[in-house]
Each structure stands twice: as structure tokens, then as C-alpha cells.
Scaffold this motif. Structure first.
Motif, PDB file in Angstrom:
ATOM      1  N   LEU A 212      -8.687   2.457   3.720  1.00 40.64           N
ATOM      2  CA  LEU A 212      -8.306   3.219   4.920  1.00 40.64           C
ATOM      3  C   LEU A 212      -6.794   3.404   5.019  1.00 40.64           C
ATOM      4  CD1 LEU A 212     -10.777   1.651   7.541  1.00 40.64           C
ATOM      5  CD2 LEU A 212     -10.843   3.976   6.606  1.00 40.64           C
ATOM      6  N   ALA A 213      -6.087   3.096   3.937  1.00 39.95           N
ATOM      7  CA  ALA A 213      -4.613   3.178   3.967  1.00 39.95           C
ATOM      8  C   ALA A 213      -4.133   4.600   4.264  1.00 39.95           C
ATOM      9  CB  ALA A 213      -4.052   2.690   2.633  1.00 39.95           C
ATOM     10  N   GLN A 214      -4.884   5.623   3.795  1.00 43.24           N
ATOM     11  CA  GLN A 214      -4.485   7.009   4.043  1.00 43.24           C
ATOM     12  C   GLN A 214      -4.856   7.468   5.450  1.00 43.24           C
ATOM     13  OE1 GLN A 214      -2.673   8.876   1.904  1.00 43.24           O
ATOM     14  NE2 GLN A 214      -2.605   6.973   0.687  1.00 43.24           N
ATOM     15  N   ALA A 215      -5.728   6.695   6.111  1.00 42.53           N
ATOM     16  CA  ALA A 215      -6.184   7.085   7.451  1.00 42.53           C
ATOM     17  C   ALA A 215      -5.245   6.586   8.534  1.00 42.53           C
ATOM     18  CB  ALA A 215      -7.597   6.553   7.699  1.00 42.53           C
ATOM     19  N   ASP A 216      -4.625   5.431   8.284  1.00 41.66           N
ATOM     20  CA  ASP A 216      -3.723   4.876   9.298  1.00 41.66           C
ATOM     21  C   ASP A 216      -2.791   3.893   8.611  1.00 41.66           C
ATOM     22  OD1 ASP A 216      -2.907   2.766  11.479  1.00 41.66           O
ATOM     23  OD2 ASP A 216      -3.704   4.477  12.612  1.00 41.66           O
ATOM     24  N   ALA A 217      -1.531   3.922   9.023  1.00 39.22           N
ATOM     25  CA  ALA A 217      -0.518   3.053   8.406  1.00 39.22           C
ATOM     26  C   ALA A 217      -0.847   1.574   8.592  1.00 39.22           C
ATOM     27  CB  ALA A 217       0.854   3.362   8.996  1.00 39.22           C
ATOM     28  N   GLY A 218      -1.645   1.254   9.611  1.00 40.47           N
ATOM     29  CA  GLY A 218      -2.012  -0.145   9.863  1.00 40.47           C
ATOM     30  C   GLY A 218      -2.846  -0.745   8.752  1.00 40.47           C
ATOM     31  N   TYR A 219      -3.363   0.104   7.851  1.00 43.99           N
ATOM     32  CA  TYR A 219      -4.190  -0.407   6.746  1.00 43.99           C
ATOM     33  C   TYR A 219      -3.473  -0.294   5.398  1.00 43.99           C
ATOM     34  CZ  TYR A 219      -7.984  -0.328  10.137  1.00 43.99           C
ATOM     35  OH  TYR A 219      -8.767  -0.560  11.247  1.00 43.99           O
ATOM     36  N   GLN A 220      -2.192  -0.025   5.435  1.00 42.81           N
ATOM     37  CA  GLN A 220      -1.450   0.091   4.190  1.00 42.81           C
ATOM     38  C   GLN A 220      -1.078  -1.292   3.662  1.00 42.81           C
ATOM     39  OE1 GLN A 220       1.791   2.808   4.896  1.00 42.81           O
ATOM     40  NE2 GLN A 220       0.454   4.598   5.040  1.00 42.81           N
ATOM     41  N   ARG A 221      -2.106  -1.900   3.038  1.00 42.78           N
ATOM     42  CA  ARG A 221      -1.918  -3.227   2.450  1.00 42.78           C
ATOM     43  C   ARG A 221      -2.706  -3.296   1.142  1.00 42.78           C
ATOM     44  NH1 ARG A 221      -5.253  -4.317   7.123  1.00 42.78           N
ATOM     45  NH2 ARG A 221      -7.361  -5.000   6.502  1.00 42.78           N
ATOM     46  N   VAL A 222      -2.400  -4.308   0.353  1.00 44.07           N
ATOM     47  CA  VAL A 222      -3.015  -4.460  -0.967  1.00 44.07           C
ATOM     48  C   VAL A 222      -4.002  -5.622  -0.945  1.00 44.07           C
ATOM     49  CG1 VAL A 222      -2.568  -5.063  -3.379  1.00 44.07           C
ATOM     50  CG2 VAL A 222      -1.050  -3.467  -2.183  1.00 44.07           C
ATOM     51  N   SER A 223      -5.170  -5.422  -1.581  1.00 44.95           N
ATOM     52  CA  SER A 223      -6.189  -6.469  -1.715  1.00 44.95           C
ATOM     53  C   SER A 223      -6.192  -6.962  -3.154  1.00 44.95           C
ATOM     54  CB  SER A 223      -7.576  -5.920  -1.360  1.00 44.95           C
ATOM     55  OG  SER A 223      -7.633  -5.539  -0.009  1.00 44.95           O
ATOM     56  N   PRO A 224      -5.800  -8.210  -3.387  1.00 42.32           N
ATOM     57  CA  PRO A 224      -5.797  -8.743  -4.747  1.00 42.32           C
ATOM     58  C   PRO A 224      -7.203  -9.113  -5.208  1.00 42.32           C
ATOM     59  CG  PRO A 224      -5.129 -10.441  -3.207  1.00 42.32           C
ATOM     60  CD  PRO A 224      -5.310  -9.188  -2.395  1.00 42.32           C
ATOM     61  N   VAL A 225      -7.391  -9.148  -6.530  1.00 43.32           N
ATOM     62  CA  VAL A 225      -8.677  -9.582  -7.084  1.00 43.32           C
ATOM     63  C   VAL A 225      -8.643 -11.092  -7.304  1.00 43.32           C
ATOM     64  CG1 VAL A 225     -10.162  -9.510  -9.128  1.00 43.32           C
ATOM     65  CG2 VAL A 225      -9.240  -7.391  -8.176  1.00 43.32           C
TER      66      VAL A 225
END
Length: 952
Positions: free
Chosen positions: A315-328
Motif C-alpha cells: 500500500l506504499a503507493q496508496a498512502d505515504a503512511g505505508y512507505q516502509r520495507v518488509s524484510p524476509v
């Protein structure tokens, strides 16, 4: 010669006389017996009679004090009553202290329904205590009506002040031993309860949710390329599958299996996230087909090579609040059964997710927890703030689609967790709670899990499969969430430092001081205690913990708060002076492997290093005649109170005992009709027995056992065999074989054999003759044995018949102060049993041949038949010794024994006249002028010395 008028010889017969009625009229008679037991304090008399015997303790699992009892409650209490009574009559001091579970959510919900929400805590507690008391009184009345004897005037209640205080002491004890900790963990959370749930409060039901495949775009293409051993990769994404879209906003990581092979797939047609996708190699073909895509595998790699590679939130493109990275992160729990071989991880809403993220260094303060206790997202959550999570699912799916990261969404039906009270879906939700740790270090040097598993191995199980079930539950269970966010419950009476969150260093001492207050004022005392009352100058640094204890901790600690624990000087135990620890037996429904059995096991191990019970017995659930669960909507609910009022509680008791409780217990009107018929047969047998010994006094009229007629000695041996079998079944908690054996004994061993033969001797011989007194001596012991054996099951009937057995004599208070009868046996019992078993086999063949003649219309009664038996060897000797008594054993008017090569039976209709008094056919009927319709035997019994019998 003048003809004498015919005489009525009926009055010359010794016909049975007993006030014991043929019809039980149970609904009317049973309440009178209940009243009699209460007015005469029969339970106290049983205790006095049992004093000094070895103890047997069945600790009562407390029903919840809310609502009328149902058929499951009735089964449970009746089974317990059968066990306690049978152990008492087997020579134990078996006390029964009933109990009730009184705190917790259901009662609090009732108070909200009756008086509204947001009441002051003090008012909620007062109303809840009063409500629970009303429910207890109602349920107690219904349990007593079922014929259950116990300490009803002094039951244990988890809301008794002493129990509440001791429960808090138990908490203090396990805290001191190092089993209790506070932490952030995902727990079962019900929005309707507004609280964490215990494992036992979770059930599963089908639910339909969106099933979605979601793409997480590459955050670092260089790392992706390195993982796959290629020089460069185009834009792309890794794909996950989930049925809980509402958890996507809380995503903080992704999981792959280190040993699975993952593929980098080049798509034929690029998507919004790029032209490449990552998923498990074994699932590529299936997934591409499902998504309507095509492509080729460019490269593969093991999952371990993807560790720590980062991907962008979908959802990073939908709202700046979700601009984060998920590590494996690597995880062994990832499977290839479904999905993509990649699992999205929202640590606040999944146990495995939480463990994985924590093990990789994620701090509690950094875990995203956007879902509030009522199931609504926090207002601060971008895009979805203020929405209820399940209603937000479609909105989240739409947002993913608009962001270009949704590959597919369909509706999916799956089994999902629900609250057992509200029947509504629940979630895992990370909250700060108090836990009992299954594997943490503690002062005992052994983990709780290790101790509990060993305790399971040392416990006896009925049925035996319970061991594996409970063992598996303990082996796989998470830490126990002890805390609840409620008002009507025992407080976790801690003082917590406002800044550090640590407990006050004097917590054990403070808990004892608070427990002393609760012992006098109840849990309400905690509401009035202020930090300054106990902490002095430190009061400003600490605040009161507002959590209450899990209600399963209430019932799970009753082995200490009621039984008194393992000679525990610190825990008084409300009934410790009467009962012993550990209990010999816990008995509940099979669901309690994850409930009361489970919580009691854990608290017993934390407190004393072992289970608080020696054995566990479980019974199944009640279903209707078609195997369906009881349901008001189906209309198949059978109410125990209705059965008691229409058929009698005795019928419910007999049905319970006659059913194999190890599986489901089927009940219906048709089944109950069959139980009523079985009961009538047993009652008819009792009426015959009582009627035929009404004029018998064991002190004056008894014949020495070794001088009894052969068949009477055999009947005692036969009864002793039956009793031995029944007592073994009682000791093994097997009741349906006892009912079956009692029925067979009454109908076949007695009714169709012994009593059938005996009628002639009882009715026609002289009242005080040796022959009749011999029969009565045997019947007296058989009656006493039978009544005592059936008393634990058919309690009302046995009590009624026991009083009739003593008509005209000093009336005993109750049969339940008795022990099982010691049946006197003759010195020649062993060979006699073998001889008469063979005689019965031959007799059965004779009766079969007689039936063939009767079916042909040649005779009516078997007394209209004459029998010639051809036998050799042992059979000949066996029958020859009966002499003229052979005809009485075979119920024919003549029986002649011949020597022959093999056993052969010939039946012919008699031509002799029938005696009006004994109904036997005899050639001497009519030879006496005074009694022209009587046989010589009857004339001797009336006017002479009487006939002589030796064998039958």
C-alpha cells in the motif's frame, strides 16, 4: 354319595404380599424421597457410617452459575453420584462436595443486559454476586431432584471470600516460583468480551472471507539479483496469499522456508509492479494459471538466500503512511500446501508471526498494533482508521487493487476461531498481558511443560485415549494468558511501578495482606485499597493493576482453595478437613481436556510439581436419537426437569448408566420409552422378591447355607458371580455393563430360570416348611445383594424397596449407609455351579422342544407336557441325582430319565388331570374324596406332613 361343592384353593397358597407397588409412579414418589433424605440428613448419616474408612475423593468440576441445568449437566452429576455411592458402598469414605464457578464474563454480560453498561465496578460486583447466588440456588434444587446426595448445604463456591483469598495466595505462590511474567504477546481476543480468551474458550466455525494474492514490490533489486545469482533483475514483486486482508496494514515482514526452492519468474505481460514475480518453484504453474498469467522461470534459489532481502509494503503507493520495507525472515512453518510459499507477517496478529519477528530483533515498542480492543482500527491508521476490521476487508482489497498490487481476490470459506460465548469471530491480538510461562526458567529447575507432560504420563485415563489427547495439548500449547480485562473476577492484586512496569519488590508480602482483607470483605476489598494504604511513601511511584484472573484459574486452583493443596500450610482450603489432595478422580465432559483438566494440571504442577488428580474420566456429549446436537431451532432439546416431572429422575439415571458415556450419549423419546420398559422389568422382579419374603425373618426362619436345597445354593452362587462382575465394573467406572448384567440377571437368571422354578415351592408348600424357608433364605440374600448393587444407579427405587424389606421391623434410615452385601456361599459352591450350569443347558434344550410342541397346538403350559430324557455318562448322573425334583427343575408334570447313547429329549402331552391348586398334571388327581380336584402332593402340603424337596 353326595357331591361336595368346589373349593377355592387360592387362599391356601402362599401368594406374594408386599406394599411395594408394581407401578413406580416416580414423578410423584421421588420428591417425597428427596424431602425425606433432606429432613433426615441422610448425607450426614452416610458420613457417620463411613468415618474411619479409606478416603475416596471425587473433586467436583464446578458448573458455571448461570442458567438452568441442561441434559449434559444431568449426565455429569448423575455419573458422579453413581461413582460416589458405589465407592461408599464398596467400603470407602467417599464424600461429595459440589461446587460452582461464579466469576467471569457470562455473569458480567447478564448484569449488562439487566442493568446497562458502564456501571461502577462496585455496583457490578455487588449485582454479579447476588445474581450468581440466585443461579446457584436454582441449579442446586434441580441437582438434588436428580437424587444426587452431597454436601449441598455447604458447597464450595469460587466466590466465597475464603476461596477468593486463597486463589490470590495461589497467584502469589506461582509468582514467587518464577512462573508468572508480563509481556506483549498475541492472545485470543474477543471484541464482544473486550478481553483476552483462554484456549478453552475458543471454538471453530466456518466463515467466508476474501482470499487474496498480494504483490510486495522489490525494495532493493540488487539484493534480489544477488539472491538468485543473476547480474540484474527488472522491476518485480514477491507474492503472498492471505485470507485476512485486515492484517495487511500491520504487515512488518515476510517469511520463506529456508529449504524450499523459490523461482524468479519472467512474465509475458508486465504488471503494475513490474515484469517479474517471486514465489515457490513448486507452485509457479498452479499460481500463474490461477492468476491468468503466463511466463518463464529465469532463475531459482533456496529460501535461505532470500533472508533479509527487503520488499515494499503493497500500500506504499496508496498512502505515504505505508512507505516502509518488509524484510524476509526464514521460518520452518511455511508450507507448500496452498498459497505461494511466502507468508506475510503481522506480528501483532499472529503467534508465529510474533515469534518470528521477535526472534529477529523486533522490539515490543516497534510492533504495529492498529486494532483497538473493540475491533476498530485506530483513527491514526492511514486509509482505514475508524473502520471495523472485518467490514474493512473489501475496502483494503479495493485499495490494493488501485495500488496495482492485487493479483487476485475471491471469496473463501474456511474454519475460523470464534468466541464460545458470543459465537462471533475472534482474532489474535498483541496486548500487554500477564502469562504463566510454559518454558521459562523458574525456581523449580524444570519447565512447566516438562512437569505437566510427566504428570499426564502418571495419570490414569478413562477412556484411555484421553492421555494422548491431553499430552498433545500440553506439548503444543502456548503460554497461559492469566489476565483478563473484566470487573467480576479475582483481581491480580499487584502494584506496578509507573515508569518501569516492574512489580513492587514486596509483592508476595503485599499479596498476603490483600488476601487477608479479601478473606473478610471479598474481592470488593481491592477496589477500596489505595497504594498509600500499603506502600507508604512509595505510593506515588506505583499504580494498581486493574486486570482480573482468567476464570479458568478460578476453577483450576480449586484443588488448592477447596482440597487444601499438598498439605499446604499457606492455603487453607475451604473443605480441606474433609477431603484429601490429590483427588482420586476428576470427571467432566471430554471438552475439559482443554478446560478444567488442563488448567488444574498446570496450576498443580506450578504449585506442587504434579497433577492434582490421580485419574481423569471423560464423558461424551448428549445428542438426539439421530446423532444431532441438541438445538432449540431443530426442536430436539430434551430437558432433564421435564423427564423428572413426567417419567421420573430414576429413568434419567437409568438411561445415563445404561449408555456408554465414553462416546456420544443418544437420547430421544423413543430411547426413553425403552428405558422405561427396562425399569419396569427390574421393578417387577423386586416386587416378586419382596412379596415372597414378606413373612420371612432372617433371625428366626433362616436355614443354614449348607443345608439349603441345591438350586437355592446355586442361586446364591449365581448371584455372587453377578455381584463380582458388577463390583469390578463399578471399580472401573463402567456402568452400562452393570445395567446390562442386572437386566439379564433379573429377566433370565431369576425370571426365566430360578424364580420360575421357585414359584411352585414358594406358593404350594407349607408356609414354614423346610422347602419354603430354604427358598426364602436364598431370596433374602439375593434381594439384599440386588438392592445394594442397584442403589448407586436406581437410588430412589432401591431406597423404597429397602424400607419395604424391613416392614414390621426396625426401619433403617437409608440403604446408603450399607456396604455391598456379603453373599454366603455353600462349601460345595464351585462343583455345584458347574453341575447346575450344565443342568441349565439341558433345561434350555428341553424348553426349546416343549416350545415346538406348544407351537403345534398340542399343549398350552409346559406343565401340560411330559418329558423323556435319554442321556449317558456325566449328564445321566447329573440328572439322575435330581430324582423326582427333575420335573420341578424342568417345569413339567412328569420327567423320566433313560439311559441312552446321546442326549435326546422327547416331549408328549400329558393325559393326566390338572390339579386345581398347583396346576401340575398328576395321575392321583381325584383320588381323595375331600379334595377331588387336588393332587396327592397338594393334599399332603395342606393336611399332611408336607412334601419333601431336596434339589429344586
Amino acid at each position: 354319595m353326595s357331591i361336595l361343592p368346589p373349593m377355592d384353593y387360592k387362599n391356601t397358597l402362599n401368594l406374594p404380599e408386599s406394599p411395594f407397588p408394581m407401578r413406580g409412579n416416580l414423578p410423584k414418589r421421588e420428591p417425597a424421597w428427596v424431602q425425606d433424605w433432606q429432613e433426615n440428613n441422610v448425607y450426614a448419616a452416610i458420613r457417620a457410617a463411613s468415618a474411619g474408612r479409606p478416603k475416596f475423593v471425587l473433586h467436583d468440576g464446578p458448573p458455571y452459575a448461570n442458567g438452568s441445568i441442561h441434559i449434559g449437566h444431568a449426565v455429569n452429576k448423575i455419573l458422579k453420584d453413581i461413582i460416589v455411592k458405589s465407592r461408599t458402598m464398596a467400603g470407602f469414605d467417599a464424600q461429595y462436595v459440589p461446587g460452582w464457578d461464579c466469576h467471569g464474563m457470562p455473569i458480567e454480560v447478564q448484569i449488562e443486559k439487566l442493568y446497562g453498561k458502564n456501571l461502577p465496578v462496585k455496583e457490578v460486583q455487588a449485582k454479579a454476586r447476588a445474581y450468581a447466588s440466585e443461579q446457584i440456588d436454582s441449579q442446586r434444587k434441580d441437582f438434588i431432584r436428580l437424587g444426587v446426595l452431597g454436601e449441598w448445604n455447604n458447597p464450595y463456591l469460587t466466590m466465597n471470600y475464603s476461596n477468593e483469598a486463597d486463589e490470590l495466595r495461589v497467584l502469589g505462590r506461582i509468582l514467587e516460583k518464577g512462573f508468572v511474567f508480563r509481556g506483549l504477546k498475541p492472545v485470543n481476543w474477543c471484541f464482544d468480551c473486550g478481553s483476552a480468551l483462554a484456549e478453552a474458550e475458543v471454538e471453530y466455525a466456518d466463515r467466508t472471507d476474501p482470499s487474496i494474492h498480494v504483490a510486495f514490490p522489490f525494495a532493493d533489486k540488487a539484493k534480489v539479483a544477488a539472491a538468485f545469482g543473476v547480474t540484474d533483475v527488472a522491476d518485480g514483486a514477491i507474492v503472498i496469499w492471505t485470507t485476512t486482508p485486515w492484517t495487511i496494514p500491520a504487515n512488518q515482514a515476510l517469511n520463506v522456508h529456508p529449504e524450499f526452492e523459490y523461482a524468479l519468474v519472467q512474465l509475458d505481460q508486465p504488471r503494475a509492479t513490474g515484469s517479474t514475480l517471486i514465489l515457490a518453484k513448486d507452485l509457479v504453474e498452479k499460481c500463474l494459471e490461477e492468476w491468468g498469467l503466463s511466463g518463464q522461470i529465469l532463475a531459482t534459489t533456496l529460501g535461505e538466500n532470500l533472508e533479509h532481502v527487503g520488499f515494499t509494503h503493497p500500500l506504499a503507493q496508496a498512502d505515504a503512511g505505508y512507505q516502509r520495507v518488509s524484510p524476509v525472515y526464514l521460518a520452518d512453518y511455511v508450507t507448500l500446501d496452498s498459497g505461494t510459499g511466502v507468508v506475510h507477517s503481522a506480528p501483532a496478529y499472529g503467534v508465529e508471526d510474533f515469534i518470528s519477528c521477535k526472534s529477529h530483533g523486533l522490539k515490543d515498542d516497534n510492533i504495529l498494533k492498529p486494532v483497538l480492543g473493540n475491533g476498530v482500527y485506530a483513527e491514526s491508521l492511514p486509509l482505514f482508521g475508524g473502520q471495523f476490521i472485518f467490514k474493512a476487508n473489501p475496502t483494503i482489497v479495493k485499495a490494493l487493487d488501485e495500488a496495482g498490487t492485487l493479483l487476485k481476490a475471491v471469496q473463501f470459506q474456511h474454519s475460523y476461531m470464534h468466541c464460545w460465548r458470543h459465537k462471533t469471530p475472534i482474532i489474535y491480538r498483541a496486548t500487554s498481558q500477564w502469562f504463566a510461562g510454559m518454558d521459562i526458567d523458574n525456581s523449580t529447575g524444570r519447565s512447566l511443560r516438562e512437569m505437566a507432560l510427566e504428570a499426564v504420563d502418571n495419570t490414569q485415563f478413562y477412556p484411555s485415549w484421553g492421555r494422548a489427547r491431553l499430552h498433545a495439548m500440553i506439548a503444543n500449547r502456548p503460554d497461559w494468558t492469566l489476565s483478563r480485562q473484566r470487573q467480576w473476577g479475582v483481581p491480580m492484586a499487584f502494584f506496578v511501578h509507573k515508569e518501569t512496569g516492574e512489580l513492587h519488590p514486596r509483592t508476595p508480602e503485599l499479596i498476603e495482606l490483600i488476601a487477608q482483607r479479601i478473606e473478610k470483605e471479598g474481592i470488593e476489598a481491592w477496589q477500596t485499597i489505595e497504594p498509600a494504604d500499603l506502600l507508604g511513601s512509595e505510593a506515588d511511584q506505583y499504580e494498581k493493576n486493574t486486570d482480573t484472573l482468567d476464570v479458568w484459574f478460578d476453577s483450576g486452583t480449586t484443588h488448592a482453595t477447596v482440597l487444601g493443596g499438598d498439605n499446604d500450610p499457606g492455603i487453607k482450603g475451604s473443605h480441606a478437613s474433609e477431603l484429601t489432595w490429590p483427588a482420586d478422580l476428576y470427571l467432566e465432559g471430554s471438552d475439559q481436556h482443554r478446560g478444567w483438566f488442563h488448567s488444574s494440571l498446570l496450576t498443580g504442577c506450578m504449585m506442587y510439581g504434579r497433577a492434582p488428580y490421580k485419574a481423569l474420566l471423560t464423558h461424551g456429549f448428549v445428542v438426539d436419537g439421530k446423532g444431532r446436537k441438541m438445538s432449540k431451532s431443530v426442536g430436539n432439546v430434551i430437558v432433564p426437569q421435564t423427564i423428572a416431572d413426567t417419567l421420573g429422575a430414576e429413568i434419567l439415571r437409568l438411561w445415563t448408566a445404561a449408555t456408554d458415556y465414553s462416546g456420544e450419549l443418544s437420547i430421544s423419546d423413543e430411547i426413553l420409552k425403552r428405558v422405561v420398559e427396562a425399569y419396569r422389568r427390574i421393578r417387577n422382579t423386586l416386587k416378586f422378591l419382596l412379596g415372597n419374603i414378606a413373612d420371612f425373618d432372617i433371625e428366626k426362619n433362616a436355614i443354614p447355607i449348607d443345608r439349603l436345597l441345591e438350586i437355592d445354593r446355586y442361586a446364591l452362587g449365581m448371584t455372587a458371580q453377578m455381584q463380582e462382575q458388577a463390583l469390578e465394573h463399578y471399580m472401573n467406572y463402567e456402568f452400562h455393563p452393570i445395567v446390562s448384567r442386572l437386566q439379564t440377571f433379573c429377566s433370565e437368571d431369576l425370571g426365566a430360570f430360578y424364580l420360575d422354578i421357585l414359584k411352585d415351592r414358594l406358593y404350594t408348600t407349607k408356609p414354614d416348611s423346610y422347602a419354603r424357608r430354604s427358598a426364602q433364605t436364598a431370596l433374602y440374600h439375593i434381594t439384599r445383594a440386588l438392592l445394594k448393587l442397584m442403589a448407586p444407579i436406581l437410588s430412589f427405587t432401591a431406597e423404597e424397596a429397602w424400607k419395604d424389606l424391613y416392614l414390621g421391623k426396625a426401619q433403617p434410615l437409608t440403604i446408603f449407609t450399607e456396604t455391598f452385601h456379603t453373599i454366603p456361599l455353600a462349601r460345595d459352591n464351585a462343583p455345584l455351579m458347574a453341575q447346575w450350569e450344565r443342568i441349565r443347558e439341558i433345561r434350555a434344550e428341553v424348553m426349546r422342544q416343549i416350545e415346538l410342541v406348544r407351537s403345534a397346538g398340542k399343549i398350552g403350559s409346559s406343565l401340560a407336557a411330559e418329558v423323556d430324557i435319554y442321556a449317558q455318562g456325566e449328564d445321566y448322573a447329573l440328572l439322575a441325582q435330581l430324582a423326582d425334583d427333575l420335573r420341578f427343575a424342568l417345569l413339567v408334570s412328569r420327567a423320566t430319565l433313560h439311559s441312552g447313547d446321546e442326549l435326546r429329549i422327547e416331549v408328549t402331552p400329558t393325559e393326566a388331570e390338572k390339579c386345581d391348586r398347583c396346576w401340575h398334571h398328576s395321575s392321583d388327581v381325584g383320588t381323595n374324596e375331600q379334595h377331588p380336584s387336588l393332587c396327592g402332593r397338594c393334599i399332603s402340603n395342606l393336611e399332611g406332613t408336607g412334601e419333601v424337596r431336596e434339589h429344586a
